[in-house]
Design an enzyme around this catalytic site. Structure first.
Site, mmCIF file in Angstrom:
data_model
loop_
_atom_site.group_PDB
_atom_site.id
_atom_site.type_symbol
_atom_site.label_atom_id
_atom_site.label_comp_id
_atom_site.label_asym_id
_atom_site.label_seq_id
_atom_site.Cartn_x
_atom_site.Cartn_y
_atom_site.Cartn_z
ATOM 1 N N ASP A 262 0.891 -1.153 0.014
ATOM 2 C CA ASP A 262 0.093 0.005 -0.137
ATOM 3 C C ASP A 262 1.037 1.091 0.156
ATOM 4 O OD1 ASP A 262 -2.045 1.575 -0.017
ATOM 5 O OD2 ASP A 262 -3.208 0.829 1.533
HETATM 6 C C1 BGC Z 1 -5.099 3.105 0.055
HETATM 7 C C2 BGC Z 1 -5.397 2.045 -1.029
HETATM 8 C C3 BGC Z 1 -5.255 2.627 -2.324
HETATM 9 C C4 BGC Z 1 -3.847 3.169 -2.355
HETATM 10 C C5 BGC Z 1 -3.562 3.954 -4.124
HETATM 11 C C6 BGC Z 1 -3.786 3.794 -0.003
HETATM 12 O O1 BGC Z 1 -3.794 4.891 0.747
HETATM 13 O O2 BGC Z 1 -5.114 2.225 1.133
HETATM 14 O O3 BGC Z 1 -6.604 1.186 -0.696
HETATM 15 O O4 BGC Z 1 -5.392 1.687 -3.485
HETATM 16 O O5 BGC Z 1 -4.056 4.407 -1.502
HETATM 17 O O6 BGC Z 1 -4.453 5.203 -4.072
#
Ligand code: BGC
Length: 714
Positions: A262
């Site tokens: 993430d």
């Molecule tokens: C979130 C994810 C997301 C990623 C990309 C993160 O802050 O937890 O779910 O896919 O950002 O935007």
């Protein structure tokens, strides 16, 4: 045209890459300001040209992706970029937020929505969606429950599979297919106190029985990528957790795809206090099994140094790079890096009538009728209809969180939908409620009032936990004043999470829960309000009576002192009941059903055999109606305590007025199995309860016996 085999081509390519270029392939950069508000990482063009970027997020449209892809294809290695994006509930055409869509219990519909989202995203130059989010959660304080399927691992698994199928299609090289990304691995839905990014501390049993099944189901369905969670697991952050990512995910579950972290999760290991330096964090992640670094850029800066010093073996790096390159090959990118940058297809599919119709269908099915005394609903299209509330005329709130490339300007608000539906048959008056006196004056002239309250879209989703999950701000005050007018009033609630509606339930005759329903949400809502469609949704996450009950689930364990109102020393609260206000599986429709007695045949089940549980259901309403009957099971005595009920099947049926139907469920060993003491699936002999009903809280029980010795599935 490439005439080499995949193995030869990729082997040859890898052989030409420097360690720095290999690290570059594992570097995922963000293109623009993203939903989390973090700025992009430096000069993208220069990085792509220098082979320092293998994939990008937050860039879409054929023109934008083509421009960056061109830079990559002019670089010495000519390795195409992969474009990813948070397509969570639709791309241009938005469907209901996932928690809402789950309430349809309609897997075919969910798969069609995912396919439409994939087709729209792919036509915008994208190859990869950060969905499905399959984190089970029992805590609606956590704002990200909006993005998942709710509290139940069995239903969550079915939905996960439908979404993976919809996104990936049958052939990844098809330019309408995109890679699915199962997230957030693992246990992200269980942060302490419901506070986003907080510590998770969980027994292995809860992991195996409740939290892991949907991830695993999505992987078994062929999901090609997995995203790590922000949280730690048993003290080790998920992005540096070798047990989780390699021993469990790859070795035990047989995951063949690749793992991305993430957002900045590798560098966050320093904040977790499990890595002292950037190099340490990068090494831990690669060792754990992470293939791609989202945005922290530590693979890029640290892996070459780590390989040089011998702290990381180049073979480890090669394995990760090959996984990424193989996926690019399977997507057809080496054959044609621009196949998904297609203005013509974008024009044809984006917000096309077919998808808007699908969005309306999905939105109708996501709506849950929580209460309908009278019955007050459906309303007649006549007289003066006064629509009140801060969300009533908001198109943006209809789109909800993670609205991808959705455009509020083309969405329908509740007011838009109600006005269109009422046409000339009724006069529709609107008051936002900002000036409560004006709203009261409007209500006083009304024949019928529709009050639209709830959470604005920024009140749920990521980094949007709440300790108070009632209607926000002064909304209850406004509701009280409207109710005082004595006019018939329907409450429409919108939110990204189960709300605490105990007071509202005691005051309103009719409550429709409308989540954030997407582009066509306002029209779908009007369809249901006026009875052009009947509500069919059933909650996939219970609504608590009080926030103090959280976390909660219907899949409770029995305890040594089960609730007994007459016994003080039993498991309960002094100031509230144990049960939710609206339980898992609950949802009304227009009309009513009678459930006849439940029976089971035969009453004894041989190993490997089956029994059939049956109920007769009758539509006792005045018109055709749809019901979702649910099957729950309980193993009464086992080597591991079993939940008091667990969903194991459901049937959705539509009956004409007065029609009866016998509905049956076949019970097999697979439905009775659970993770035994060693966490391997086991079926144990003894007595079981089968329960059928319209919700998890209204069931009729029968018993049967599973004979034979303990049986282990292979
Ligand atoms: C979130 C994810 C997301 C990623 C990309 C993160 O802050 O937890 O779910 O896919 O950002 O935007």
């Amino acid at each position: 045209m490439i005439h080499m085999s995949k193995e030869n081509f990729l082997g040859e390519l890898l052989g030409r890459m420097t360690v720095a270029e290999k690290a570059g392939q594992l570097n995922l950069l963000t293109g623009v300001m993203d939903a989390t508000g973090i700025k992009n990482s430096g000069d993208l063009g220069a990085k792509i040209r220098a082979g320092q970027c293998g994939a990008m997020l937050n860039v879409y449209t054929p023109a934008a992706t083509r421009a960056l892809q061109q830079v990559a294809m002019e670089a010495p290695l000519q390795i195409p970029l992969l474009f990813g994006y948070d397509v969570i509930h639709g791309h241009r055409t938005l469907f209901p937020i996932p928690l809402g869509l789950a309430c349809s219990w309609n897997l075919d519909l969910i798969e069609r929505c995912a396919r439409a989202a994939a087709t729209e995203a792919a036509a915008d130059g994208l190859h990869w969606v950060y969905s499905p989010m399959v984190d089970i959660s029992h805590d609606p304080r956590w704002g990200r429950v909006a993005e998942g399927s709710g509290e139940d691992p069995w239903l969550g698994s079915e939905i996960a599979v439908a979404m993976v199928r919809g996104y990936q299609g049958t052939d990844l090289a098809d330019p309408t297919s995109v890679l699915a990304c199962v997230k957030h691995f693992a246990l992200y839905g269980a942060p302490m106190g419901g506070r986003d990014y907080n510590t998770v501390d969980m027994s292995r049993r809860a992991m195996e029985e409740t939290y892991f099944p949907p991830y695993r189901a999505a992987i078994d369905a062929g999901a090609r990528t997995v995203m790590t969670a922000f949280n730690e697991i048993e003290g080790i952050p998920a992005s540096g957790n070798r047990w989780l990512l390699t021993e469990l995910l790859r070795d035990d579950w047989g995951f063949q795809g690749w793992i991305v972290t993430d957002y900045t999760a590798i560098s966050e290991m320093k904040s977790h206090g499990t890595a002292a330096t950037d190099a340490d964090a990068a090494r831990q992640s690669l060792d754990a099994g992470v293939d791609m670094d989202m945005v922290s850029e530590l693979y890029l800066s640290e892996l070459p140094v780590l390989v040089e010093s011998g702290a990381v073996m180049e073979e480890q790096l090669d394995a990760a790079v090959l996984r990424v390159l193989e996926t690019k090959w399977d997507l057809g990118l080496f054959q044609n890096a621009f196949a998904r940058c297609d203005e013509e297809r974008a024009r044809q599919v984006h917000l096309c009538p077919e998808y808007r119709q699908l969005a309306r269908e999905a939105a109708r099915e996501a709506i849950v009728l929580l209460k309908n005394d009278g019955p007050l609903l459906p309303l007649k299209k006549r007289g003066i209809i006064v629509v009140i509330g801060p969300l009533a005329d908001s198109r943006r709130d209809m789109l909800g969180c993670w609205s991808a490339a959705g455009d509020a300007a083309v969405a329908a608000s509740p007011l838009d939908g109600i006005r269109e539906a009422a046409g000339r048959d009724a006069e529709v008056v609107y008051a936002s409620g900002d000036d409560p006196d004006e709203a009261i004056r409007a209500a006083q002239q009304a024949d019928q009032v529709i009050l639209v309250l709830g959470e604005h879209w920024e009140m749920y989703g990521e980094a949007a936990s709440r300790t108070n999950i009632r209607l926000p701000g002064g909304q209850r005050k406004l509701a009280k004043r409207i109710l005082k007018t004595g006019k018939p009033c329907v409450l429409v609630t919108m939110s990204g999470r189960p709300l605490e509606l105990t007071w509202e339930n005691s005051k309103f005759h009719a409550i429709l829960h409308a989540w954030a329903l997407g582009t066509e949400g306002g029209r779908a809502l009007a369809d249901v309000i006026f009875g052009d469609a009947a509500p069919v949704g059933k909650l996939t996450m219970g609504f608590p009576r009080s926030v103090g009950q959280l976390p909660m689930t219907y899949r409770e364990k029995p305890t040594g002192r089960p609730f007994d109102a007459a016994e003080h020393y039993t498991s309960k609260y002094l100031d509230a009941g144990n049960e939710p206000l609206y339980p898992f599986g609950y949802g009304l429709t227009y009309g009513a059903f009678h459930y006849g007695a439940v029976s089971v045949e035969p009453q004894e089940m041989e190993p490997g055999g089956t029994v059939t549980v049956t109920a007769e259901i009758t539509n006792i309403g005045e018109s055709a109606a749809t019901e979702t009957l649910q099957l729950y099971l309980r193993d009464l005595v086992a080597s591991i305590s079993r939940p008091i009920k667990e969903l194991r099947g459901y049937h959705r049926i539509t009956l004409a007025a007065g029609e009866s139907r016998v509905v049956s469920f076949e019970i097999t060993d697979a439905l009775l199995s659970f993770p035994g003491r060693d966490f391997k699936p086991v079926v144990e002999p003894g007595d079981f309860e089968a329960m059928i009903g319209p919700s998890s809280a209204q069931v009729q029980k029968v018993r049967f016996t599973r004979r034979g010795a303990a049986f282990r599935e292979i």
